[in-house]
Design an enzyme around this catalytic site. Structure first.
Site, PDB file in Angstrom:
ATOM      1  CG  ASP A 384      -2.279   0.593   0.945  1.00  0.00           C
ATOM      2  OD1 ASP A 384      -2.310   1.798   0.672  1.00  0.00           O
ATOM      3  OD2 ASP A 384      -3.292  -0.134   0.985  1.00  0.00           O
ATOM      4  CG  HIS A 415      -5.393   3.571   0.557  1.00  0.00           C
ATOM      5  ND1 HIS A 415      -5.087   2.232   0.621  1.00  0.00           N
ATOM      6  CD2 HIS A 415      -6.678   3.639   0.087  1.00  0.00           C
ATOM      7  CE1 HIS A 415      -6.130   1.519   0.195  1.00  0.00           C
ATOM      8  NE2 HIS A 415      -7.109   2.358  -0.137  1.00  0.00           N
ATOM      9  CB  SER A 570      -9.079  -0.228  -0.523  1.00  0.00           C
ATOM     10  OG  SER A 570      -8.745  -0.056  -1.876  1.00  0.00           O
TER      11      SER A 570
END
Length: 627
Positions: A384, A415, A570
């Site tokens: 990520d 994120h 996600s």
């Protein structure tokens, strides 16, 4: 064979004639003797002895004696003659019936069976025929191989065929037809006492004569037929072998042509400059292949060893007008097909998560996990963006982070921090799903002025190799993008080494194309639902989806401090990743995916579907011997 006691009909006819002649002579003597006695003059009043009989008495006595002798002799001769005649008649009738039945049934049945088999084989062979080149090859092979194959195959085939034909056809047809015919003749011609004897004799005679006759007659015809049939089968077998070779050659050519077509399509439609690093191509292979390329003059700008997967990755600068298909073919010409992967350096994104202003759902409230997850030292990898390990929810978490982006690039952390907190946060006011897990965070995203937060194929492959080397059980990938040959090979290598990989299905909407790496067979594709089990409105759909998990309105840590609420596929992946890592540790050797899919709550249409996969994730307690 007929019984020995049954004589030919001509012998009994002669005996009957002789008997009649003897009877005639005896009758003549008797009449002469009677006339002599009657012609003798006897005085009327003459004295006679007490024992002298008159003429009439003598005549009567002689006639009675003659009649008794004749009657006895006639009766004996008649019984013998009748018995012999009946036996001969029955024998002739049986033989006639047997011949008729065998000719009408056995020969027709065998011939019809063989003709049907031959006709079926010939029609199939003729209709399927091969090209002239194949026929020439087949004829040469058949001429040399058929004779030996036929000689060795006919003997066994003939014996089996004859035994089957004789046992099935003769017994059924002859026994049924002959017995019926014999019974009718015997019942009409012979008394009840003779009938049982004749039946016994007939059964023995029929079995012996039929077996000899059929084995002699049928064996020749079947042998010829089977020889022809075996020749056809051998020819078909040889033709099939040649056809397979031709088909294999054609398939290889077709695959090569298909690859070329795909390359052209890729060059025309998938080479989107927003999705690739322009003026660059990549090659990944085992070290030996690189040595062969170097010997042919290939030069590589940047080469990275991938020890976890046993591969080497090279980046090659190229003019802006190069064709990737030409480059790929050049590499294949040197090292051979399947030994090297050549592709572009594609870009991937984490999608644009939807942020909400209201407070979301803490992860431990979204899916109830068994209590044992709090004590397990799970080894989880994630690919990520960077993780803000200084966040209060993560400061006490066991996180090892490493970056795989270009030196000097801007590194986003929103994120990655959100995903890490859902998995392993251990703050006083916020807990992740597995607070004691050891998390290996690979940072692959960098900030691009034109494209936003992106990750390259090079960064993904290098990150995956690092996680394999670290010995993680599962890998969480919360990004999506186009297919790439190097990435697919790297994922397969990781899977072969026992690493389970889970990825987000994508946020392109219900009609979007499949997104990668989730759409690869070696990867578990995870989609998102809300607390009511409804599908996330922007989630991708398709037959590659495997399982659903909460991903709408999830509360997570925000990089720099505080918390935020976001939605997207996600945010659903960490739930499935944690559940898989838990099963890996509690049940080593067990098929983790089968357990996850069986325990999932079926949503939507019964069974697996394009919206929820196998259904909503439902982690179940596990009973182990050590607990």
């Amino acid at each position: 064979m007929p019984d020995a006691k049954i004589a030919p009909l001509e012998q009994h006819t002669d005996a009957l004639v002789q008997l009649v002649l003897r009877l005639c002579r005896a009758s003549s003597l008797a009449l002469a003797f009677s006339a002599l006695i009657l012609s003798t003059s006897v005085p009327v009043n003459a004295n006679t002895g007490c024992c002298f009989l008159g003429g009439d008495e003598v005549e009567e006595a002689v006639e009675e004696e003659i009649e008794e002798e004749v009657a006895d002799q006639v009766e004996d001769e008649t019984e013998d003659t009748v018995e012999d005649t009946v036996e001969d008649t029955v024998e002739e009738t049986i033989e006639d019936n047997i011949e008729q039945e065998i000719e009408a049934n056995i020969e027709d049945d065998v011939q019809a069976s063989v003709e049907e088999s031959i006709e079926a084989g010939v029609e199939d062979s003729v209709e399927s025929g091969v090209e002239s080149a194949v026929e020439d090859s087949v004829e040469q092979v058949v001429e040399s191989g058929v004779e030996d194959a036929v000689e060795s195959s006919v003997e066994g085939a003939v014996e089996e065929s004859v035994e089957q034909v004789v046992e099935t056809t003769v017994e059924d047809s002859v026994e049924g037809s002959v017995e019926d015919s014999v019974e009718q003749v015997v019942e009409n011609s012979v008394e009840d006492s003779v009938e049982s004897d004749v039946e016994d004799s007939v059964e023995v005679a029929v079995e012996d004569s039929v077996e000899d006759a059929v084995e002699a007659g049928v064996e020749d015809s079947v042998e010829v037929a089977v020889e022809s049939q075996v020749e056809q089968r051998v020819e078909s077998s040889v033709e099939g072998s040649v056809e397979e070779e031709v088909a294999t050659t054609i398939e290889d050519r077709l695959e090569s042509e298909i690859d070329e077509i795909l390359d052209e399509i890729e060059n025309k439609f998938e080479v989107n400059e927003d999705r690739i690093q322009t003026a660059q191509w990549l090659v990944m292979a085992e070290p030996e292949a690189f040595e062969e390329l170097a010997d042919k003059g290939y030069l590589f700008d940047n080469v990275t060893d991938l020890p976890g997967m046993g591969l080497r990755l090279a980046e090659v600068a190229a003019p802006s007008t190069f064709e990737i298909s030409e480059v790929r073919q050049g590499v294949v010409d040197v090292v051979g097909s399947g030994r090297a992967d050549v592709d572009l350096n594609h870009f991937y994104t984490a999608g644009s998560p939807i942020e909400h202003t209201v407070e979301g759902i803490p992860p431990r409230n979204a899916v109830p996990f068994p209590a044992d997850v709090d004590e397990l030292d799970l080894r989880i990898g994630m690919i990520d963006s960077q993780v803000d390990t200084s966040h209060p929810a993560l400061t006490h978490s066991r996180i090892e982070a490493q970056s795989f982006v270009r030196s000097g690039a801007d590194l986003p952390a929103f994120h990655g921090t959100a995903i890490a907190s859902i998995i392993a946060a251990s703050g006083s006011d916020y807990q992740g799903l597995a607070p004691h897990a050891e998390l290996f965070a690979a940072g692959v995203f960098e900030e691009d002025k034109e494209r936003g937060e992106v990750a390259s194929t090079v960064s993904l492959v290098r990150a995956l190799d690092w996680l394999v080397t670290a010995g993680v059980d599962v890998v969480n990938i919360s990004l999506a993008g186009p297919p790439n040959r190097l990435l697919e090979t790297a994922l397969n290598r990781a899977s072969e080494r026992g690493v389970l990989i889970l990825a987000a299905a994508g946020n392109g909407g219900p009609v979007a194309k499949p997104m990668y790496p989730a759409a690869y067979p070696s990867v578990v594709a995870v989609t998102a639902v809300d607390t009511a089990g409804r599908a996330f409105r922007l989630a991708n759909r398709g037959d590659y989806l495997d399982i659903a998990a909460p991903g709408v309105g999830m509360l997570h840590a925000r990089a720099g401090g505080g918390y935020a609420t976001s939605s997207g596929t996600s945010f659903a992946v960490p739930f499935a990743t944690t559940a898989a890592a838990r099963l890996r540790q509690l049940q080593p050797g067990v098929n983790v995916l089968d357990s996850l899919y069986r325990s999932a709550e079926d949503l939507g249409p019964p069974g697996r579907d394009d919206i929820y996969g196998y259904g909503l994730l439902r982690p179940l307690p596990v009973i182990t011997s050590g607990r």
